[in-house]
Design an enzyme around this catalytic site. Structure first.
Site, PDB file in Angstrom:
ATOM      1  N   LEU A   1     -10.996  28.821 -27.967  1.00 21.36           N
ATOM      2  CA  LEU A   1     -11.554  27.734 -28.780  1.00 21.36           C
ATOM      3  C   LEU A   1     -10.572  26.562 -28.773  1.00 21.36           C
ATOM      4  CD1 LEU A   1     -12.712  29.859 -31.869  1.00 21.36           C
ATOM      5  CD2 LEU A   1     -13.909  29.455 -29.695  1.00 21.36           C
TER       6      LEU A   1
ATOM      7  N   ALA B   1     -11.830  23.012 -29.097  1.00 25.36           N
ATOM      8  CA  ALA B   1     -12.620  21.793 -29.283  1.00 25.36           C
ATOM      9  C   ALA B   1     -12.198  20.978 -30.495  1.00 25.36           C
ATOM     10  CB  ALA B   1     -14.099  22.167 -29.421  1.00 25.36           C
ATOM     11  N   GLY B   2     -11.388  21.603 -31.353  1.00 21.63           N
ATOM     12  CA  GLY B   2     -11.065  20.988 -32.645  1.00 21.63           C
ATOM     13  C   GLY B   2     -10.440  19.603 -32.527  1.00 21.63           C
TER      14      GLY B   2
ATOM     15  N   ARG C   1      -4.397  17.114 -37.780  1.00 23.04           N
ATOM     16  CA  ARG C   1      -3.083  17.203 -38.418  1.00 23.04           C
ATOM     17  C   ARG C   1      -1.934  16.848 -37.470  1.00 23.04           C
ATOM     18  NH1 ARG C   1      -4.546  23.133 -40.735  1.00 23.04           N
ATOM     19  NH2 ARG C   1      -6.089  22.951 -39.073  1.00 23.04           N
TER      20      ARG C   1
ATOM     21  N   ASP D   1      -4.679  27.087 -29.897  1.00 23.82           N
ATOM     22  CA  ASP D   1      -3.437  26.518 -30.430  1.00 23.82           C
ATOM     23  C   ASP D   1      -2.380  27.571 -30.775  1.00 23.82           C
ATOM     24  OD1 ASP D   1      -4.617  27.602 -32.674  1.00 23.82           O
ATOM     25  OD2 ASP D   1      -4.654  25.740 -33.840  1.00 23.82           O
TER      26      ASP D   1
ATOM     27  N   ASN E   1      -4.869  36.172 -40.635  1.00 21.44           N
ATOM     28  CA  ASN E   1      -5.691  36.244 -39.430  1.00 21.44           C
ATOM     29  C   ASN E   1      -5.018  35.422 -38.337  1.00 21.44           C
ATOM     30  OD1 ASN E   1      -7.743  36.076 -37.509  1.00 21.44           O
ATOM     31  ND2 ASN E   1      -8.819  34.443 -38.627  1.00 21.44           N
TER      32      ASN E   1
ATOM     33  N   ASN F   1      -0.735  23.457 -35.866  1.00 21.92           N
ATOM     34  CA  ASN F   1      -1.667  22.491 -36.431  1.00 21.92           C
ATOM     35  C   ASN F   1      -1.028  21.128 -36.626  1.00 21.92           C
ATOM     36  OD1 ASN F   1      -3.799  24.417 -36.719  1.00 21.92           O
ATOM     37  ND2 ASN F   1      -2.676  25.263 -38.450  1.00 21.92           N
TER      38      ASN F   1
ATOM     39  N   LYS G   1      19.757   6.620  -5.861  1.00 25.92           N
ATOM     40  CA  LYS G   1      18.322   6.920  -5.736  1.00 25.92           C
ATOM     41  C   LYS G   1      17.905   6.912  -4.267  1.00 25.92           C
ATOM     42  CE  LYS G   1      15.824   3.006  -4.821  1.00 25.92           C
ATOM     43  NZ  LYS G   1      14.591   2.623  -4.279  1.00 25.92           N
TER      44      LYS G   1
ATOM     45  N   ALA H   1      38.278  -4.002   1.285  1.00 27.76           N
ATOM     46  CA  ALA H   1      37.939  -4.082  -0.137  1.00 27.76           C
ATOM     47  C   ALA H   1      37.432  -5.476  -0.477  1.00 27.76           C
ATOM     48  CB  ALA H   1      39.167  -3.744  -0.978  1.00 27.76           C
TER      49      ALA H   1
END
Ligand code: UD1
Ligand code: CA
Length: 473
Positions: free
Chosen positions: A10, A12-13, A17, A106, A173, A231, A354, A426
């Site tokens: 599940l 979809a919520g 919060r 979650d 739960n 949450n 880089k 240099a």
């Protein structure tokens, strides 16, 4: 093998919060999204089908699922009317019989082992419905498990609907359930939204099943930390810290020394060999690989890097770089995408590199910028050298051969090539190639104007010192 016909996640919520622009299940822990962590635990169960209920931020979540679980089916819950509504949709879209495992998207800390044990108990007890429960030190916010005098589960009461006496119950739960699909299908249409949140609670099926004598069973997990749900951001941090400890413990047991596990953050996808030492406040993320004997940290960040055996990376930041065996990096070095340091090479203090290769045994020891360059073997790049790779419009390449000595403060204006064994003086600005064995000098010849200080700075302390040393006007 688990013998699970269907796993329903599940997800979809609204995740209200979290107060976030993105979906709750897409927030990350240990370099993986919340739902990715959960699905990693589910995968070895080899369930026949996986259905994810999506709703809030559905496009983002579906896009993510296509990468991490391409076989998952998604069901759209347009109206977020609760976990019961979400489960109804997933169940309606599935034809088969058998055992259904339902999870909340979650809860990222669940392990395969705990899920497998739960499945095995459900099967061996021949349960029609089982709920995984946990004893929490602080059960606030979770649904509470109400047991009867005989200890059997009667119902689940949500925090928002709970009486004060029910709030004192610390068995919660976890949001993990197993149902025999026919039994669940028959009862799930009966749930109602007559509760404080006006939602369809999946948890209500427990008391409905009990009413019709298809008794549900509560199975207590032995590690509550696995069942924590996310949450809000405080729970995100709490779960991330638990995952950090779990990952660090695995590495330490496999022979990695972690000096301060509370400040060491290693992503789930990272591979580290035995006899690596990691000093405090370091983070190793993405798909990084660290070979035996390497030293990382303190205060070092590695993102998608390969570090060879016996190399050291101290107080530095590196991303998408390869650091060869025995190479030395840091302190205070910044290695960007595409940096390859060959074995026994060096990138020292205040050096940025880089998209460049530094050959075997070559050194860029101090205060330099190296961009878009190929440096050969055992060459030395003097302090404060800049590879001038950008003309304002385009980037250009610099090539440096083997056994080259670049003098301090050289500007290498690309495109330019320095031959094997060549030197630069240099302070030079080098914008023409230097052939093998030559020295490139690109600076104004020095002129000394004798007696200048004695004339122009007559009464200065410098003039007095010069006079004392025998200087004349
Ligand atoms: C839920 C349980 C609670 C349990 C807790 C465990 C219910 C009514 N409550 O509460 O007993 O202790 O999980 O973590 O089930 N979702 C949907 N559609 C919706 C609503 C939610 O798919 O309409 C999803 C959410 O995305 C989430 C999961 O269901 O992944 C749980 O929903 P959430 O709102 O977090 O429930 P909790 O209040 O945590
Ligand atoms: Ca939740």
């Amino acid at each position: 093998m688990s013998k699970v016909e269907l796993v329903i996640v599940l997800a979809a919520g609204e995740g209200t919060r979290m107060k976030s622009k993105s979906a709750k299940v897409l927030h990350e822990i240990a370099g993986r999204t919340i739902i990715e962590n959960l699905l990693a635990a589910v995968k070895p169960l080899e369930a026949k089908n996986l259905t994810v209920v999506v709703g809030s931020h559905k496009d983002e979540v579906i896009e993510h699922l296509s990468k991490i679980a391409p076989k998952a089916k998604t069901v759209f819950q347009e109206k977020r009317n609760g976990t019961g509504g979400a489960a109804q949709l997933a169940l309606a879209s599935h034809k088969g019989d058998g055992t259904v495992l339902i999870l909340a998207g979650d809860t990222p800390l669940l392990t395969t082992q705990t899920l497998q044990e739960f499945i095995d108990l459900h099967a061996s007890q021949k349960n029609k419905a089982s709920v995984l429960t946990a004893l929490l030190p602080d059960p606030t916010g979770y649904g509470r498990i109400i047991r009867g005098d005989d200890g059997a589960i009667l119902k689940i009461v949500e925090e928002k609907d709970a009486a004060d006496s029910e709030k004192d119950i610390d068995e919660i739960n976890t949001g993990v359930y197993l149902f025999e699909s026919k039994v669940l299908s028959a009862v799930i249409s009966k749930i109602q939204s007559n509760n404080s949140q006006k939602e369809l609670y999946l948890t209500d099926v427990i008391s409905l099943l009990n009413d019709q004598k298809d008794f549900a069973h509560a199975i207590l997990s032995n590690d509550y930390t696995e069942t924590l749900g996310i949450n809000d951001r405080t729970q995100l941090a709490e779960c991330a810290a638990i995952m950090r400890d779990r990952i660090n413990n695995q590495h330490m047991l496999a022979g990695v020394s972690i000096i301060d596990p509370t400040t060491t953050w290693i992503d789930a996808g990272v591979k580290i060999e035995a006899d690596v030492v990691i000093y405090p406040s370091s983070s190793i993320s993405g798909e990084s690989v660290i070979k035996s004997g390497a030293i990382i940290g303190p205060r070092t960040t590695l993102v998608d890097c390969e570090v060879g055996s016996d190399a050291s990376v101290i107080e530095s930041f590196a991303t998408k770089s390869k650091i060869g065996a025995g190479a030395k990096v840091g302190p205070y070095t910044y290695l960007r995408k595409g940096t390859v340091l060959d074995s026994d090479s060096k990138a020292g203090a205040f050096v940025e590199i880089k998209n460049s290769t530094v050959g075997k045994g070559s050194k860029v020891a101090h205060l330099s910028y190296v961009g878009d360059a190929q440096i050969g073997q055992e060459s030395n790049i003097g302090a404060a050298t800049v590879f001038v790779n950008y003309d304002g419009e385009n980037k250009h390449q610099t090539k440096i051969g083997d056994q080259v000595r670049i003098g301090s403060d050289t500007m290498l204006v690309a495109p330019v090539t320095i031959g094997d064994g060549a030197y630069t003086a240099a302070g030079s600005v080098i914008n023409e190639d230097v052939p093998a064995g030559a020295i490139g000098i690109g600076r104004a010849r020095q002129v000394n104007i004798l007696g200048w200080v004695l004339k122009k700075r007559k009464d200065s302390k410098s003039a007095a010192a010069a006079k004392k040393a025998g200087a004349k006007e």
